[in-house]
Design an enzyme around this catalytic site. Structure first.
Site, PDB file in Angstrom:
ATOM      1  CG  PHE A 252      30.047  49.250  31.458  1.00  0.00           C
ATOM      2  CD1 PHE A 252      30.813  48.047  32.308  1.00  0.00           C
ATOM      3  CD2 PHE A 252      30.317  50.388  31.749  1.00  0.00           C
ATOM      4  CE1 PHE A 252      31.783  48.664  33.189  1.00  0.00           C
ATOM      5  CE2 PHE A 252      30.947  50.817  32.872  1.00  0.00           C
ATOM      6  CZ  PHE A 252      31.669  50.009  33.494  1.00  0.00           C
ATOM      7  N   GLY A 479      40.118  48.469  31.063  1.00  0.00           N
ATOM      8  CA  GLY A 479      40.062  48.116  32.835  1.00  0.00           C
ATOM      9  C   GLY A 479      40.032  46.802  33.110  1.00  0.00           C
ATOM     10  NE  ARG A 644      44.975  27.275  31.280  1.00  0.00           N
ATOM     11  CZ  ARG A 644      45.974  27.063  30.388  1.00  0.00           C
ATOM     12  NH1 ARG A 644      45.992  27.267  29.117  1.00  0.00           N
ATOM     13  NH2 ARG A 644      47.118  26.401  30.879  1.00  0.00           N
ATOM     14  CG  ASN A 647      45.549  38.109  36.292  1.00  0.00           C
ATOM     15  OD1 ASN A 647      45.014  38.002  37.428  1.00  0.00           O
ATOM     16  ND2 ASN A 647      46.610  38.892  36.011  1.00  0.00           N
ATOM     17  CE  LYS A 649      45.775  41.087  42.474  1.00  0.00           C
ATOM     18  NZ  LYS A 649      46.798  41.994  43.066  1.00  0.00           N
ATOM     19  CB  THR A 650      42.202  40.739  35.504  1.00  0.00           C
ATOM     20  OG1 THR A 650      42.565  39.523  34.949  1.00  0.00           O
ATOM     21  CG2 THR A 650      43.411  41.443  36.001  1.00  0.00           C
ATOM     22  CD  GLN A 654      36.055  42.632  33.193  1.00  0.00           C
ATOM     23  OE1 GLN A 654      35.204  42.443  32.347  1.00  0.00           O
ATOM     24  NE2 GLN A 654      36.440  43.912  33.775  1.00  0.00           N
ATOM     25  N   GLY A 717      34.949  33.312  28.607  1.00  0.00           N
ATOM     26  CA  GLY A 717      35.043  34.855  28.791  1.00  0.00           C
ATOM     27  C   GLY A 717      34.187  35.265  30.008  1.00  0.00           C
ATOM     28  CD  GLU A 720      29.115  41.239  27.675  1.00  0.00           C
ATOM     29  OE1 GLU A 720      27.930  41.958  27.235  1.00  0.00           O
ATOM     30  OE2 GLU A 720      29.648  40.700  26.629  1.00  0.00           O
TER      31      GLU A 720
END
Length: 755
Positions: A252, A479, A644, A647, A649-650, A654, A717, A720
């Site tokens: 992180f 990850g 946009r 994915n 799921k990811t 996040q 992005g 964070e």
């Protein structure tokens, strides 16, 4: 979708889908090898010896007992360690100096700069022998005066210097005068504690020398710059170093820097001429790897009776180490979130004799939004306005400072959707009015905000005659699913099946990838990928021009669609395999992306035109036990604009992970530093309390999935922005439940009782 970054309008077969991570099987079955799991013949193990004073000099070293431990090979101190170069000054030719966590030249000096500084390293045949030997090293010190109490040093804070990447002061109008004249005001002081990095994989290094050639296995967020800096420190050619980091067990910000463990593992390997593994204990991570700075903040808001802001003041005091550390952008969100004719922002720092702080998920923004968004909630109460309505009345059409265009801003849409889904209309605005048995129920909101950027990095794409695609870049998979997202993007950009794409990453022998930081890695890779694919298409058409009878002859790239493993116009076209076979080529390859100079030019040009950011609306429900003060977060909804979605799921994972980390910041996490000795007194997960499953409710995530037209493939992005606003949403919900405004994180029982 059409943007200036794409050469053709593409139908997406894979982008946006919730695909499983391609590295998931390797990680869940144990096939994946992390930095501390690579076997080598003759492998040795190292352990650190930590200083026990905050500042001073070592006057004597006794290693006799340590060397007597069976299996011990060496005990390295400043008296016998091989020479290692000091960090060089930072500048455009040597930006790698930025990745060094401190300026300390370990084992080249008798100086001690913080309590816990590594001052010796033991090397043994087993990790147990190395750790035992480390406990037997005896050091004698002469102590020097040290300054370690952050709260006591607030009065000695000095204005933070600005930089090309971060301004420390900003404003317009006369905010103090406007505040004094405002009919409705709030003026609050906020404090947040230090936080420690607790990735599931503690920092570890395996270093292997072969003459002047060096192989390093390391969990890293910044392969390229770390490699370059190791070459400098140890005086070997950069091309002779291979840094391997295919798997990173969580990071992180703490693994973006080069800390003592890495440097001393490499040093020990050179000194003993043996492969060395140095795996930090959890406690050693606290004493060796920097964390988040504490902060003292003031937010003062003035408003007219109808809720229009007339003054916004946000100031902060943060900490750095006397031998390193990075100031944080604590007031950054206050530059951009709310329209006010009078704004004053200023950041100050206090250098202390402590381990230097470093980046930690949304540095500055995570704690800065806690203060700003808590103050906005308090102002809503003073005005008798709904907290969402107050925010909407002050939502800017252009950037409040400087008037630049907002490249993409959907805060209104996020709040509208979130309020509907969360049932915000059911909230009784009166504090303490909502109850469920012994539980006081509260609902709070806060705005999430994190700037969007791109970083320098390269991507190479190889198109083979068999229809396969290989994407190569030394990026980092911590990850978040970057490799999977890049596979999806490449498959769509080239119009090939997902299974035809293979991504190589985490190896310094590959084209240098971007730093995994600032929520910028995926966007930076997307820019390089799109550029490389554009070059490949032009190369394919160059081959077609020399091929009589091809249906693609005479066509431009923007007239073609990539699909079905080739290029087509309507029903006419050819596969890549057919084109390359006819030309007698086994592959074509192209590279895209920017180097450091190109990145700087691009960043300066774009900063004059746009303000970019990921934003969102955080909705929180808490239950507070009226007898014990126990706080339970019972519901959460986050609605985000991250451009946009590559994915689904990811991205959701996040954002959910950021919220969980924010819950820890809000309710339990704090690094406790003894104000007399500078020693961290809770350096373990038994005493530093991160959220566990029982602390976390169901977290619903919704992304608006609207592309930013100024970013590659429209993505902004997501790494964070999820943590920003979380602390405030919890504090605002607690305020609604109990009537108490908590301005000092974490929100613990002692700060709520009596209710």
């Amino acid at each position: 979708m059409t943007t200036k970054f794409a050469e053709t309008e593409q139908r997406t077969a894979y982008v946006g889908r919730p695909l499983d991570r391609l590295d998931g099987t390797a990680k869940t079955t144990g096939e994946a090898r992390f930095a501390a799991e690579h076997p080598y013949p003759g492998l040795t193990h190292a352990a650190l010896v930590h200083a026990t004073i905050p500042r001073g000099r070592i006057t004597a070293v006794d290693t006799e007992a340590a060397l007597a431990v069976p299996g011990v090979i060496a005990v390295l101190t400043h008296e016998n360690a091989p020479a290692m170069k000091a960090r060089r000054p930072t500048g455009l030719p040597n930006m790698d100096a930025l990745v060094v966590g401190t300026t300390v030249n370990y084992l080249a000096t008798d100086e001690v700069h913080w309590n816990g500084q590594p001052v010796a390293v033991t090397v043994a045949e087993t990790p147990e022998a190395a750790r035992h030997a480390a406990s037997l090293v005896r050091l004698t010190y002469v102590e020097l005066p040290a300054v370690v109490d952050f709260a006591a040093e607030e009065r000695n804070a000095v204005p933070q210097k600005g930089s090309a990447l971060q301004s420390a002061r900003a404003g317009k109008g006369d905010a103090p005068a406007a505040l004094a004249a405002a009919p409705v005001t709030v003026d609050l002081r906020f404090t947040t504690p230090p936080h420690a990095h607790n990735a599931i994989e503690p920092h570890a290094t395996t270093a292997v020398w072969d003459g002047d050639r060096l192989t390093v296995h390391e969990g890293s967020q910044n392969i390229a710059w770390m490699r370059r800096h190791l070459a400098w420190r140890f005086g070997v050619p950069e091309r002779g170093i291979r840094l391997l980091s295919p798997y990173v067990g969580g990071a992180f910000g703490g693994k973006g820097m080069l800390w003592a463990g890495t440097l001393l593992a490499v040093l020990a390997g050179r000194a003993t001429a043996r492969p060395v593994r140095l795996a930090l204990s959890r406690e050693a991570v606290y004493h060796t790897v920097g964390g988040r700075t504490p902060s003292i903040q003031r937010v003062a808001l003035g408003a007219s009776a109808d809720g229009r802001l007339t003054a916004l003041i946000h100031t902060s005091v943060a900490r750095t180490g006397r031998v390193g550390g990075n100031p944080e952008q604590i007031t950054s969100a206050s530059k951009h979130l709310y329209d006010s004719p009078n704004i004053h922002l200023a950041q100050s720092i206090v250098p202390l004799d402590l381990l230097p702080n470093t980046s930690m998920r949304a540095p500055g923004d995570s704690i800065g939004t806690f203060a700003l968004e808590s103050a906005m909630d308090e102002l809503a109460g003073e005005l008798g306005l709904d907290p969402i309505e107050l925010r909407m009345r002050n939502e800017p059409a252009r950037d409040p400072l400087g008037g630049k265009k907002l490249s993409h801003r959907m805060v209104r849409e996020a709040y509208a959707l979130g309020a509907e889904r969360f049932g915000w209309r059911e909230r009784d605005p009166r504090p303490g009015s909502m109850r469920d048995g012994r539980w006081l129920v509260g609902m709070g909101v806060a705005t999430a905000y994190h700037p969007s950027m791109r970083l320098p990095g390269k991507v190479a794409v190889r198109l083979s005659a068999d229809g396969g695609v290989v994407v190569r870049s030394a990026f980092h998979e911590m990850g978040m699913g970057t490799a999977t997202a890049l596979t999806q993007m490449a498959a769509d950009e080239l119009g090939v099946p997902l299974a035809a794409v293979r991504v190589e990453y985490g190896d310094s022998d590959l084209p240098p990838g971007p730093l995994a930081g600032g929520s910028a890695q995926t966007a930076s890779l997307a820019a390089g990928l799109v550029e490389a694919v554009g070059k490949l298409r032009r190369s394919v058409l160059a081959l077609v021009r020399r091929a009589p009878g091809s249906p693609l002859r005479g066509l431009r790239p923007d007239q073609l669609e990539a699909r079905d493993g080739g290029l087509y116009q309507g029903s006419q076209g050819e596969t890549y395999a057919a084109i390359l076979a006819r030309a007698g080529r086994d592959h074509l390859e192209a590279e895209g992306g920017t180097g450091l100079l190109g990145f700087v030019v691009q960043a300066v040009r774009e900063s004059r035109s746009w303000v970019r950011a990921a934003t969102g609306a955080q909705f929180c429900e808490v239950r507070v036990d009226r007898d014990t003060g126990e706080v339970r977060v019972s519901r959460w909804l986050g609605v985000f604009d991250v451009g946009r979605v590559i994915n689904a799921k990811t991205v959701a994972s996040q954002l959910r992970g950021g919220i969980v980390m924010g819950l820890g910041m809000a309710l339990s996490e704090q690094t406790l530093v003894d104000p007399r000795t500078g020693r961290i007194v809770n350096p373990s997960l038994a005493e530093y309390h991160v959220p566990v499953h029982a602390d976390v409710p169901r977290i619903d995530i919704h992304c608006l999935d609207d592309p930013d037209p100024t970013m590659p493939l429209g993505l902004v992005g997501a790494g964070e922005v999820g943590i920003t606003g979380v602390g405030a949403a919890v504090a605002n919900a607690v305020r609604h439940a109990t009537g108490k405004r908590i301005t000092d994180l974490p929100i613990t029982l002692d700060k709520l009782l009596p209710l």
